[in-house]
Write a protein that holds these residues in place. Sequence first.
Motif, PDB file in Angstrom:
ATOM      1  N   ARG A 220       0.361  -1.082  -0.237  1.00  0.00           N
ATOM      2  CA  ARG A 220      -0.268   0.287  -0.131  1.00  0.00           C
ATOM      3  C   ARG A 220       1.147   1.555   0.070  1.00  0.00           C
ATOM      4  NH1 ARG A 220      -2.044   2.915  -1.133  1.00  0.00           N
ATOM      5  NH2 ARG A 220      -3.627   4.103  -0.864  1.00  0.00           N
TER       6      ARG A 220
ATOM      7  N   THR B 278      -5.183   2.419  -5.631  1.00  0.00           N
ATOM      8  CA  THR B 278      -5.766   1.392  -4.777  1.00  0.00           C
ATOM      9  C   THR B 278      -5.603  -0.571  -6.065  1.00  0.00           C
ATOM     10  OG1 THR B 278      -8.208   1.689  -5.343  1.00  0.00           O
ATOM     11  CG2 THR B 278      -7.200   2.004  -2.832  1.00  0.00           C
ATOM     12  N   TYR B 279      -5.383   0.344  -6.872  1.00  0.00           N
ATOM     13  CA  TYR B 279      -5.256  -1.372  -8.502  1.00  0.00           C
ATOM     14  C   TYR B 279      -5.033  -0.274  -9.490  1.00  0.00           C
ATOM     15  CZ  TYR B 279      -8.764   1.458 -11.071  1.00  0.00           C
ATOM     16  OH  TYR B 279     -10.260   1.777 -11.991  1.00  0.00           O
TER      17      TYR B 279
END
Length: 212
Positions: free
Chosen positions: A8, A157-158
């Motif tokens: 992350r 996040t992707y």
Amino acid sequence: MTDARSRRRPARWWQPPDPTRARNERPVGKLFDYGRRVLDALGIRYGAAHLEIKLTPDGPRLVEAGARVSGLPHYTTEVLGEGPLEWTVDAYARPERFLARAGRPYARRHAFAWAALVAPASGRLRGYRALDRLEHLESFRSLTVLVRPDEAITATTYDREYPATLTLRHPVDAVLQRDLNTVRYLDGPGMYEIDHPPGPGPAVRRLMRERP
């Protein structure tokens, strides 16, 4: 087998397989055998396949499987001289050539990596504080900026939310690994100047608290 690492925070990167690691070297053989069992279980007998396998304390675990080439086949071709696209064409159009070379070791021309920056928050990007330092890395090859200053930026996040990607290449693997660690160090919250969108005003917050 590829070395793909994701956090992350901070950067995510991909590296092609290291041909110096033999199948009988741990954990390559375990991953190879596990991958073959996955393909057999899925009924994929012929053609391209892409597997993402995570090695855990309890052994290999499948993350993703698809009857397709990997998402970065052109980088494999740059490193090895040919890659999954060429091998797939050979398998269908020149099966004799494919079978004659199947299983042979290959030689890596140089160390190579693709890396993506990971935005920590959403808002409007005012600027990058250390993007120019990436271009001075010894193994730097290319930089693609996907989100420019004064544009909206989204917390990553992707895969379609990377603000920038870069490639690294060097004949010495240790130099490239050092530069990858530098990318990870620089790609922290201090990399980005982001104006965060204002939150709700006092009246809105009061209504939200009063809602049943």
